[in-house]
Design a protein around this motif. Sequence first.
Motif, PDB file in Angstrom:
ATOM      1  N   CYS A   1       0.830  -1.206   0.000  1.00  0.00           N
ATOM      2  CA  CYS A   1       0.000   0.000   0.000  1.00  0.00           C
ATOM      3  C   CYS A   1       0.863   1.254   0.000  1.00  0.00           C
ATOM      4  O   CYS A   1       1.758   1.398   0.832  1.00  0.00           O
TER       5      CYS A   1
ATOM      6  N   GLY B   1      -0.779   4.258  -0.173  1.00  0.00           N
ATOM      7  CA  GLY B   1      -1.691   5.336   0.209  1.00  0.00           C
ATOM      8  C   GLY B   1      -1.008   6.243   1.222  1.00  0.00           C
ATOM      9  O   GLY B   1       0.002   5.858   1.820  1.00  0.00           O
ATOM     10  N   THR B   2      -1.575   7.407   1.437  1.00  0.00           N
ATOM     11  CA  THR B   2      -0.906   8.413   2.273  1.00  0.00           C
ATOM     12  C   THR B   2      -0.498   7.884   3.645  1.00  0.00           C
ATOM     13  O   THR B   2       0.653   8.041   4.064  1.00  0.00           O
ATOM     14  N   ALA B   3      -1.442   7.229   4.332  1.00  0.00           N
ATOM     15  CA  ALA B   3      -1.146   6.763   5.699  1.00  0.00           C
ATOM     16  C   ALA B   3       0.007   5.761   5.716  1.00  0.00           C
ATOM     17  O   ALA B   3       0.822   5.757   6.645  1.00  0.00           O
ATOM     18  N   CYS B   4       0.086   4.923   4.712  1.00  0.00           N
ATOM     19  CA  CYS B   4       1.175   3.941   4.660  1.00  0.00           C
ATOM     20  C   CYS B   4       2.456   4.584   4.134  1.00  0.00           C
ATOM     21  O   CYS B   4       3.554   4.271   4.606  1.00  0.00           O
TER      22      CYS B   4
ATOM     23  N   ASN C   1      -3.311   1.741  -3.788  1.00  0.00           N
ATOM     24  CA  ASN C   1      -3.509   3.051  -3.165  1.00  0.00           C
ATOM     25  C   ASN C   1      -4.078   3.001  -1.759  1.00  0.00           C
ATOM     26  O   ASN C   1      -3.906   3.928  -0.998  1.00  0.00           O
ATOM     27  N   CYS C   2      -4.774   1.957  -1.407  1.00  0.00           N
ATOM     28  CA  CYS C   2      -5.251   1.820  -0.027  1.00  0.00           C
ATOM     29  C   CYS C   2      -5.799   0.414   0.130  1.00  0.00           C
ATOM     30  O   CYS C   2      -6.554  -0.058  -0.713  1.00  0.00           O
ATOM     31  N   LEU C   3      -5.416  -0.235   1.209  1.00  0.00           N
ATOM     32  CA  LEU C   3      -5.923  -1.579   1.469  1.00  0.00           C
ATOM     33  C   LEU C   3      -7.057  -1.549   2.487  1.00  0.00           C
ATOM     34  O   LEU C   3      -7.544  -2.579   2.926  1.00  0.00           O
ATOM     35  N   GLY C   4      -7.448  -0.350   2.865  1.00  0.00           N
ATOM     36  CA  GLY C   4      -8.616  -0.202   3.722  1.00  0.00           C
ATOM     37  C   GLY C   4      -8.371  -0.429   5.205  1.00  0.00           C
ATOM     38  O   GLY C   4      -9.322  -0.635   5.953  1.00  0.00           O
ATOM     39  N   ALA C   5      -7.117  -0.423   5.614  1.00  0.00           N
ATOM     40  CA  ALA C   5      -6.817  -0.586   7.054  1.00  0.00           C
ATOM     41  C   ALA C   5      -5.672   0.360   7.397  1.00  0.00           C
ATOM     42  O   ALA C   5      -4.611  -0.059   7.873  1.00  0.00           O
ATOM     43  N   CYS C   6      -5.898   1.634   7.164  1.00  0.00           N
ATOM     44  CA  CYS C   6      -4.841   2.651   7.227  1.00  0.00           C
ATOM     45  C   CYS C   6      -4.126   2.699   8.583  1.00  0.00           C
ATOM     46  O   CYS C   6      -2.947   3.015   8.656  1.00  0.00           O
TER      47      CYS C   6
ATOM     48  N   LEU D   1       1.409  -1.126   5.476  1.00  0.00           N
ATOM     49  CA  LEU D   1       0.650  -2.363   5.324  1.00  0.00           C
ATOM     50  C   LEU D   1       0.898  -3.002   3.953  1.00  0.00           C
ATOM     51  O   LEU D   1       0.939  -2.307   2.944  1.00  0.00           O
TER      52      LEU D   1
HETATM   53  S1  FES Z   1      -3.314   4.049   3.144  1.00  0.00           S
HETATM   54 FE1  FES Z   1      -2.547   2.065   3.406  1.00  0.00          FE
HETATM   55  S2  FES Z   1      -4.248   0.940   4.035  1.00  0.00           S
HETATM   56 FE2  FES Z   1      -5.042   2.896   3.675  1.00  0.00          FE
END
Ligand code: FES
Length: 153
Positions: free
Chosen positions: A75, A77-80, A115-120, A125
């Motif tokens: 992932c 995505g921003t949080a990861c 982009n996101c695995l839904g468990a930010c 992750l």
């Molecule tokens: S940004 Fe990685 S799981 Fe949402």
Amino acid sequence: MKEQVDQIIEKYRGDSTAIVAILHELNTTFRYLPREALERVSAQLAIPLSHLYSAATFYRSFDLEPCGEHEIQVCLGTACHVRGSELILEALSRRLAIKPGETTADGKFTLKRVNCLGACALGPLISIDRDHHGHLTIHQAERLLEAYKDEDD
Ligand code: FES
């Protein structure tokens, strides 16, 4: 292949909004979207093949090329990303000697960026064969990969 495709088509016959669901089932069944399967859906449901390909390329979760035995999704995505997932992706890419989006020559692993695995909250992750592994360090990700390699030997 024909029978499996027909079973999936039958489940959704009469539902003109089900293209994505059909593609999803095909992708899960074959681990990608074989052209032959898309041609059959096109013919059976009178949906232009070009529409199926547009949907398949619009949604990044579909694969137009065969995937490896194990699918690794990293992932970004921003949080990861802020917790270092890019470095994990680079490390796995180096270990497997493939770039994101590619499959190893032996067909064992496909590496993908998502982009996101839904468990930010679990970032950074990754998922391997849809099992999530969170709060990973580079070292832990590499060890995880080795465990999957050993499992297959
Ligand atoms: S940004 Fe990685 S799981 Fe949402």
